[in-house]
Structures are given as structure tokens and as C-alpha cells.
Design an enzyme around this catalytic site. Structure first.
Site, short mmCIF file in Angstrom:
data_model
loop_
_atom_site.label_atom_id
_atom_site.label_comp_id
_atom_site.label_asym_id
_atom_site.label_seq_id
_atom_site.Cartn_x
_atom_site.Cartn_y
_atom_site.Cartn_z
N LYS A 116 0.80 -1.22 0.00
CA LYS A 116 0.00 0.00 0.00
C LYS A 116 0.83 1.28 0.00
O LYS A 116 0.49 2.26 -0.65
CB LYS A 116 -0.95 -0.01 1.20
CG LYS A 116 -2.08 -1.02 1.07
CD LYS A 116 -3.00 -0.95 2.28
CE LYS A 116 -4.25 -1.80 2.09
NZ LYS A 116 -3.97 -3.21 1.85
N GLU A 200 -2.91 7.03 7.76
CA GLU A 200 -3.73 7.89 6.91
C GLU A 200 -4.69 8.71 7.76
O GLU A 200 -5.05 8.32 8.88
CB GLU A 200 -4.58 7.05 5.95
CG GLU A 200 -3.81 6.35 4.87
CD GLU A 200 -4.73 5.54 3.98
OE1 GLU A 200 -4.27 5.15 2.89
OE2 GLU A 200 -5.90 5.30 4.35
N HIS A 235 -15.06 -3.88 7.51
CA HIS A 235 -14.28 -3.69 6.29
C HIS A 235 -14.58 -4.73 5.20
O HIS A 235 -13.89 -4.76 4.18
CB HIS A 235 -12.78 -3.67 6.58
CG HIS A 235 -12.39 -2.66 7.61
ND1 HIS A 235 -12.47 -1.30 7.39
CD2 HIS A 235 -11.94 -2.80 8.89
CE1 HIS A 235 -12.07 -0.65 8.49
NE2 HIS A 235 -11.74 -1.53 9.40
N ARG A 297 -7.13 -7.83 -9.96
CA ARG A 297 -7.87 -9.05 -10.28
C ARG A 297 -9.32 -8.69 -10.56
O ARG A 297 -9.72 -7.53 -10.46
CB ARG A 297 -7.83 -10.02 -9.09
CG ARG A 297 -8.30 -9.38 -7.79
CD ARG A 297 -8.46 -10.38 -6.68
NE ARG A 297 -8.63 -9.76 -5.37
CZ ARG A 297 -9.75 -9.23 -4.90
NH1 ARG A 297 -10.83 -9.21 -5.67
NH2 ARG A 297 -9.81 -8.70 -3.70
#
Length: 613
Positions: A116, A200, A235, A297
Site C-alpha cells: 500500500k 492515513e 471492512h 484481479r
């Protein structure tokens, strides 16, 4: 064009890939573990190869076994589906190095987007807006705490190699940062073998917006518009839709252009998804939508994009992997209507979403109403070894409300038993006022989960109809066909006593049990007339079998003194255990029950007599 394809996956995605490949005239090869020997994808493929024991780490996650299966079966290409090895760059390269066609992006693209922090840096360099935060190499806890303070609380700590919600912690205040960081790092190390994190800015009204992109080997990259996946639980996506509610054309244009830049930055080939997080506190605005990550994907939710564009994304994958250009230009792609998808899981929301396993004795999905993607069938076993998603229900309408109502109807017309599902939870979510209004953020289920996960109960009318149909005429003495008289009678509803009002003359013969299907849920109703927890209290002490079944335990002996409520025996029927108990204090005068024996309904099992004074 590819002529033979091995699908390195299982379940509904394997079946979905087989469906398109067959339509294209491509021979399909399935792989399967011990647990999946009778699975739908094995049955539907032209050929199937066994690859090992039931645990995924010994079968579906062993790349060498899958490549060997492809070689042995004469497959020309491998499609990884999603999950398992689909985003494993080493596996992708190994497939290519073995001389097979890899139906997916280049290994270098998977690697570039796999971490990430590196991906965010790459995106920032490509002019793609990224969430404010820290993505550096310095992992000293004190330094990370300083960075969090600079960003401003609340912040989100995320494992750089994370996914699926693992290795992620929200921190609301500086005092909580150290513990949250340590916990996140431990989970990241255990799940991904990498404890590095990034930090973040946490978005207070977050929406999860993603863009489907597609690239080919001729330098073309297009987008197929956006999806909204904001309805999530821990999530994990629950219901997805396309397009995104409240998305104006100007914001869509900027967002989709940024997604195309992201794909071009990694020379992307095939189907991919650029995921963004939006601060929706003032609606969807281009200056408040930031890159989050890329999934290299096909996505679980790809059907909603297919429904609004008329594109078969798997067909595109196979054509592009065969060296063909993307079939349509950007100008030829357009949005038609609205689509929603619900993920149907074998789990029990009322009990903390615990997975539910076992045989699907009843499995009916309304394929006449909309699209159903599934990898199971009536009579199949839901295994404890894999993800509990058993189907995806997809509805398409002219507008969002039409699609929402259709999806709700599809869920309400589903009937699955005895395995528990989240169908009632999905219906409640679709009914939630915020969802109806299109005002969903990722915290909705977390805030209102209790109301959404309440255990469903059948309506009084459904109970009455079922109970009346089950009870023989002899138990309605004195009733007239059109009489208004009613009486209350005890029944067992999935093992719990309910008192139901009976109407009318009843059935000619007693029914041992009945299934009630209503609003996506299924219950078993049993007469409370033999004894105890499964059969009620017999006033004369006669304990009859409430339904056909197998005696799995006998807890008393003939002549034994028993107390009211004492368990006499256990009957297994319709995949459930039923305890029969003594209706009063007395002596076991007659015992016809033998462990292991099969019994018919109304069979005399035990006779209890009161002790003589």
C-alpha cells in the site's frame, strides 16, 4: 483464442468463469480439494483434477500443484478467479515461466500495487490524488506517533501488505496510539509476514467508491465507470451497487480519468479495480476523493458493472489474455440503468455472524427474478474450510429504487435450510432509511447493527397457517368449518416454544414437522405433543416420536424413577437434535427406544406412569 482453461479457484467464481468459457467454446478444467469432490464447479467443468487435502493451504494455495494440474490436463491457460493466488505475483510469473497463459495482469503490476505504501507513492507521482498521511520507511513507534499528530486525529493505521480488513486500526486520540500500533503490527505480521504500517487521515463520513478499469497488450486502457461498496461490516463489503448514488457527471469524469491514469502507471493488462475513499460529508466531490488501493484481479462485485454496461468481463479477460485488443472503446461504453448485488453468506447474524455449515437440504434461489451466481446446489455440503459466501444475488433496474426493490424481492423469495444465512440481515439493510436514501457510509452497520441483526421470526399469519395445516382433525373437536372459534396450542419453532392460534378443521393426517419460509428466512415448526423440549407434555405419560428420526441417546432404563423435566432420550431429526423429557414425576413403565434405531412419527418411545400412593 485460448482453447483450454484451468480455473485455479472454487465456488461461485469458478462456476461463473466456466459459464463464459463454455459459451466461447473453451474447454474448462476445474481443480478440487477433498472437501470439494462433489462441488458444483467440479460437476460443471469438462474435466477436474484433484489437488490435495481440504485445507486451502494444502490445495488451492499451492501454486506448484495447480501448475502441475494444468500441465497434466493439457490446459493452455490459467484463470485465478479472485482470492487464493489471484494477486500473488510469484504465482503469476511461475505460470508464465511454465509456458502457460496467465489470465491476469503482469506480475510486475501486481508487485507494484501489492504494498500500500509503495502503491500510494506511485499513484501520487502519476497525478492520482492520495489520502493525506505518512507512508515512509521509518517504523519507530515514537516517530509514527509524531506523524499521526501532524496528520491530525482520528487516524487510520494500516498494514502496508494488508487486505480484507486485517492489520487496520482506527485511532481517535494520541493516548490510544501506542496500543493500537502494537496490535496492528502483530496482526499484520501474523497475517502477511510484514509488520510495516502506514498512517492515513481517517475520513469521518467515508464512502468506498471504486472504478473498474481494463487494459490490453496494445496500450489501450478504459474504465467501465464506478461502483459504490460503502455498505460494509468490519471492512467486508455487504451490498454493492453501480453506479454510485449522488455521483454527478463532472465528478465521475475526474474520478474515472484518475483511475485510468493509475492503471497506465503500472502498464496494466486485464481487469482491475482502483479503490477510492471519499469524504461524503458534503456530497461526492472530486477534491474529496482519494486513492486507497488497487485490486489487481476480478472483483467479487464485478456483476453490477456487467449489468449496467452489458459487458462480460470474463470474456474480455480471456480475449485480452489471447492477445486481442479490448472489444470496445471508451466512447462506446455507457451506463444503462442501475444494479445492486447482495452477498449471501452461510452465517448467523443473530449469533455474531458465526459461520453455519452442513447440508443444504433446501436451497431455492429466485433465478427468474434476476441474476444468481452460486457455487452450491440443493443437497450440497457447506464446508468449514472456505469462505462462507454461497451465492450472489444481482438485480438490475431502470433506476436505483427499482433495482433495490427487485433485490429485496429476490432475497425474500430465497429459501435455505437448515444452514443459516444472512438473508434477513440483507433485507433489513436494504430497508434501512439511509440506504433507501442512498446516504450510506462505511460506518452504517457498525452504528445500527443491533437493529439489522435481530433474529427474525415468522409472522403470526404464517405460524397460524402452518400450525393449522399440521394438526389432525381429531385435535379440533367441536370445530365447524366456518366457525370463528380459535384456541391456542403449543408448538416448537426451531427448538423454542411458541403458542399458536389454530383455525379451521386442520389436516386429515398429522404432519410431524413443517418448514416456514418467509422474507428470506426458514424455520422448522414441530408439534408440542409428545414430550418435553421437542414434543410437549403428554397428559397420560405417553411419549411419542414427534417426527421420523434416529435415536442417538437413551438416558433412562425401564423401571427407573424420573422427575418432571428430566431428559429421557435424544432424537436426531432433520439435522437437529431434540430432547424428549418427562411430563411429570413417575416411573418408566415402558421403554421402546434403542440408541441408533430409526423411528417413525408417532412411534411409542416411552410410557411414564405416576407412582402409586
Amino acid at each position: 483464442m485460448i482453447t483450454s482453461l484451468l480455473i485455479a479457484n472454487r465456488g461461485e467464481i469458478a462456476c461463473r468463469i466456466i459459464r463464459t468459457a463454455r459459451a466461447m467454446g473453451i474447454r474448462t478444467i476445474a481443480v478440487y480439494s477433498d472437501a470439494d469432490a462433489q462441488a458444483m464447479h467440479v460437476r460443471e467443468a469438462d474435466e477436474a483434477v484433484h489437488i490435495g487435502p481440504s485445507p486451502a493451504r494444502e490445495s488451492y494455495l499451492v501454486g506448484e500443484k495447480i501448475i502441475a494440474a494444468a500441465k497434466r490436463s493439457g490446459a493452455e491457460a490459467i484463470h485465478p478467479g479472485y482470492g487464493f493466488l489471484s494477486e500473488n505475483a510469484e504465482f503469476a510469473q511461475a505460470v508464465i515461466d511454465s509456458g502457460l497463459v496467465w489470465v491476469g495482469p503482469k506480475a510486475s503490476s501486481i508487485t507494484a500495487m501489492g504494498l500500500k505504501d509503495a502503491a500510494k507513492k506511485l499513484m501520487a507521482d502519476a497525478g492520482v490524488p492520495v489520502t493525506p498521511g505518512y507512508m515512509g520507511e521509518n517504523q519507530d513507534p515514537a516517530f509514527l506517533a509524531e506523524q499521526a499528530a501532524k496528520i491530525g486525529y482520528p487516524v487510520l493505521i494500516k498494514a502496508v501488505a494488508g487486505g480484507g480488513g486485517k492489520g487496520m486500526r482506527k485511532v481517535d486520540a494520541a493516548a490510544d496510539f501506542a496500543d493500537a500500533l502494537a496490535s496492528c503490527q502483530r496482526e499484520a505480521a501474523a497475517s502477511f509476514g510484514n509488520d510495516h504500517v502506514l498512517i492515513e487521515k481517517y475520513i469521518l463520513t467515508p464512502r468506498h467508491i471504486e472504478v473498474q478499469v481494463f487494459g490490453d497488450t496494445h496500450g489501450n486502457v478504459v474504465h467501465l465507470f464506478e461502483r459504490d461498496c460503502s455498505l460494509q461490516r468490519r471492512h467486508q463489503k455487504v451490498i454493492e451497487e453501480a453506479p454510485a448514488p449522488g455521483m454527478n457527471e463532472a465528478t465521475r469524469a475526474e474520478l474515472c480519468a484518475a483511475a485510468v491514469r493509475a492503471a497506465k502507471a503500472v502498464d496494466y493488462v486485464g481487469a482491475g479495480t482502483i479503490e477510492f475513499i471519499a469524504d461524503a460529508s458534503e456530497g461526492l466531490r472530486a477534491d474529496r476523493i482519494w486513492f486507497m488501493e488497487m485490486n489487481t484481479r476480478l472483483q467479487v462485485e464485478h456483476p453490477v458493472t456487467e449489468e449496467i454496461t452489458g459487458v462480460d468481463l470474463v470474456e474480455w479477460q480471456l480475449r485480452v489474455a489471447s492477445g486481442e485488443p479490448i472489444p470496445l472503446t471508451q466512447e462506446e461504453l455507457a451506463i444503462n440503468g442501475w444494479a445492486l448485488e447482495a452477498r449471501l453468506y452461510a452465517e448467523d447474524p443473530a449469533r455474531g455472524f458465526l459461520p453455519s455449515i452442513g447440508m443444504l437440504e433446501l436451497f431455492q434461489l429466485p433465478e427468474h427474478l434476476g441474476r444468481v451466481d452460486t457455487g452450491v446446489y440443493e443437497g450440497a455440503e457447506v464446508s468449514p474450510f472456505y469462505d462462507p459466501m454461497i451465492a450472489k444475488l444481482i438485480a438490475h433496474g431502470e433506476d436505483r429504487e427499482e433495482a433495490r426493490e427487485l433485490l429485496q424481492e429476490m432475497l425474500e423469495d430465497s429459501a435455505i435450510w437448515p444452514v443459516k444465512t444472512n438473508s434477513a440481515f440483507l433485507i433489513a439493510a436494504l430497508d434501512h432509511p439511509d440506504f433507501v436514501a442512498g446516504a450510506v457510509d462505511t460506518g452504517l452497520i457498525g452504528r445500527d447493527g443491533d437493529s439489522l441483526t435481530a433474529e427474525p421470526m415468522p409472522s403470526e399469519q404464517a405460524l397460524t397457517n402452518a400450525a393449522t395445516a399440521m394438526v389432525p382433525r381429531s385435535e379440533h373437536a367441536g370445530f365447524r368449518l366456518n366457525a370463528s372459534e380459535v384456541r391456542s396450542a403449543p408448538f416448537l419453532l426451531d427448538g423454542k416454544r411458541v403458542d399458536v392460534r389454530l383455525h379451521g378443521p386442520g389436516a386429515e393426517k398429522p404432519a410431524p414437522a413443517m418448514l416456514i419460509a418467509e422474507r428470506g428466512a426458514v424455520w422448522q415448526l414441530t408439534p408440542w405433543r409428545a414430550a418435553g423440549g421437542a414434543g410437549g407434555t403428554a397428559s397420560d405419560g405417553t411419549i411419542l416420536s414427534p417426527m421420523p428420526g434416529k435415536i442417538i441417546a437413551v438416558d433412562v432404563a425401564a423401571g427407573e424413577t424420573v422427575s418432571k423435566g428430566q431428559k429421557l432420550l435424544t432424537l436426531e431429526a432433520m439435522k437437529m437434535e431434540h430432547s424428549l423429557i418427562a411430563p411429570f414425576d413417575g416411573i418408566v413403565a415402558e421403554l421402546n427406544a434403542v440408541a441408533g434405531a430409526q423411528v417413525e412419527v408417532e412411534a411409542l418411545l416411552v410410557k411414564i406412569e405416576k407412582e402409586k400412593a
